[in-house]
Enzyme design. Sequence first.
Site, PDB file in Angstrom:
ATOM      1  N   LYS A 227      -2.019  76.272  61.768  1.00  0.00           N
ATOM      2  CA  LYS A 227      -2.660  75.075  62.318  1.00  0.00           C
ATOM      3  C   LYS A 227      -2.791  74.095  61.161  1.00  0.00           C
ATOM      4  O   LYS A 227      -3.638  74.271  60.286  1.00  0.00           O
ATOM      5  CB  LYS A 227      -4.033  75.424  62.896  1.00  0.00           C
ATOM      6  CG  LYS A 227      -4.694  74.241  63.575  1.00  0.00           C
ATOM      7  CD  LYS A 227      -6.016  74.625  64.189  1.00  0.00           C
ATOM      8  CE  LYS A 227      -6.559  73.483  65.042  1.00  0.00           C
ATOM      9  NZ  LYS A 227      -6.534  72.179  64.369  1.00  0.00           N
ATOM     10  N   ARG A 247      -2.641  61.559  69.123  1.00  0.00           N
ATOM     11  CA  ARG A 247      -2.657  62.466  70.270  1.00  0.00           C
ATOM     12  C   ARG A 247      -3.364  61.862  71.476  1.00  0.00           C
ATOM     13  O   ARG A 247      -3.234  62.330  72.590  1.00  0.00           O
ATOM     14  CB  ARG A 247      -3.286  63.793  69.904  1.00  0.00           C
ATOM     15  CG  ARG A 247      -4.761  63.707  69.663  1.00  0.00           C
ATOM     16  CD  ARG A 247      -5.318  65.093  69.599  1.00  0.00           C
ATOM     17  NE  ARG A 247      -6.615  65.093  70.253  1.00  0.00           N
ATOM     18  CZ  ARG A 247      -7.507  66.050  70.127  1.00  0.00           C
ATOM     19  NH1 ARG A 247      -7.234  67.090  69.401  1.00  0.00           N
ATOM     20  NH2 ARG A 247      -8.655  65.968  70.724  1.00  0.00           N
TER      21      ARG A 247
END
Lengths: 534, 44
Positions: A227, A247
């Site tokens: 991540k 995003r």
Amino acid sequence: MRAFADLLDRLSLTASRNTKLALMVGYLAETPDPDRGWALAALTGELSFDAAKPAFIRKAAEARMDPQLFRWSYDYVGDLAETVALVWEAKPGANREPQLSEVIDALTSASRSEVQRLIETWLDALDPTARWALLKLMTGGLRVGVSARLAKQALAQLGGVEVAEIEEVWHGLSAPYGDLFAWLEGRSDRPSAVSPGRFRPVMLAQAIDEAVDFPRLDPAAYVAEWKWDGIRIQAVNEGGVRRLYSRTGDDISKTFPDMVEALDFEGVIDGELLVVRDGALASFGDLQQRLNRKTVDAKLIQTYPAAIRAYDLLAEGAEDLRHLPFLERRERLEALVARLGSGRIDLSPLQPFETWEGLADLRSDPPEGDAQLAEGVMLKRADSIYEAGRPKGPWFKWKRDPHLIDAVLMYAQRGHGKRSSFYSDYTFGVWTTDALGQRSLTPVGKAYFGFTDEELKQIDKFVRDNTVERFGPVRSVRAEPHFGLVLEVAFEGLQRSTRHKSGVAMRFPRVHRLRWDKSPGEADELTTLQRMLD
Amino acid sequence: MDELRPGELWITHGREEALTRWSQLHGVEARALALVGYEDEDAE
């Protein structure tokens, strides 16, 4: 303006998601075009006015009342729009309340000097609630607890469609969204989603619940990758239109012209934007130097070179890949990145593992190199299609445990807005020992969340009872080896800093626990933090 | 304040800077008292 003001007022007064949804659906159903479209744009954060600056509003308020008294009021209320809405002394007169669309038209087309005059006319015509709505609208950021996503959910309810359908067409639309409402009300066909370079709604991961999820999940069905600690982006190159989106779908192309230039492929890549220097990943702090900038110069680009670590491919050429299983998309992505051979776009490698225990070891003890800077691991089902939103099951994030230290509360500052009656911003310190063996506290960070409302009251009481000195809104509190308040502070990372006296800067510090049971003398030393840097 | 029209005002608690300023603008001489334990009992 009236209906919009009422909507904002009621949205800000409820914390319930369902009530907010119902309020928005009601408003959108009852309000005519184009007002509802402008309201929608405001709620989804699509509006910004170059001619309206917070400074104008402050100036108007200070011209209308004693500037000193205004500044004190602003300090206590903490929010410019709210302060001005409340203290504005309206000139009596026959002013007519403006329509929302009228305000928008004026703000979009008027010059700065006209806007300055209009602000006063509008404020005189409106009551405090409507003034507040107007000022929120002008300054952007409504802060009524409505995300763009929730507003789109209201639209979906209004039209009886899936929210993914709204997301799909959203980026081809613009305010005041006449065509969108026409479709949702069955008066026309669905607006076209085909606008080259548009944003695709992002698939997000659930946080894993170790106790619940691992026993029921089959490790063989999942693949893992790091991540990365950057920002999630979507890089699009379609028919010559190149875009870089955050995003949430914000177009950040202008902030990263160097990255846009490097998008030499046809398709849509989902990945992490990072700063990579000579092939090695830099920390989030370096990336931060490049975020939220309106202008970028060559030096900044050279000092903090951006790169994309790709983890998914949503489209290749004109072909939509989102219905394919993850591993098939991954194969296509690997081939594309290999063909590209760019130093600016590389692959987020998959991390093989056999068992959840094995993955846990990898997560807590990552190998040398870039992985050391990862925030944890991501788990993706090998057969997962790319689904907008945060579906439960296909993707999980498993963050590394945060770092914890015990620090001592040194200063407290009154909060803003709702928290302005509480001492809610805390500066905490750790011990240092000088050449003579004298121990003293050095501030190492500031935290203003992480505690419950009840804990806030307890800390506030401690601050008031143990104030040593007052500096305006700041109080220093007793912090002695045998008396004081120990805060267990959680943070995500640590960096060297020349701006802080302690030489370290924490990333994302928050109060993890109150340690009433510990005496300050037992709190951590600065050397503990310094060791974490190496 | 408008009703009582005091010649002098002592502020025991509250937003003392703002209250002092308001009073000054309205022609009332005002000063803040630093009372130990007053405001500290509860958050206004």
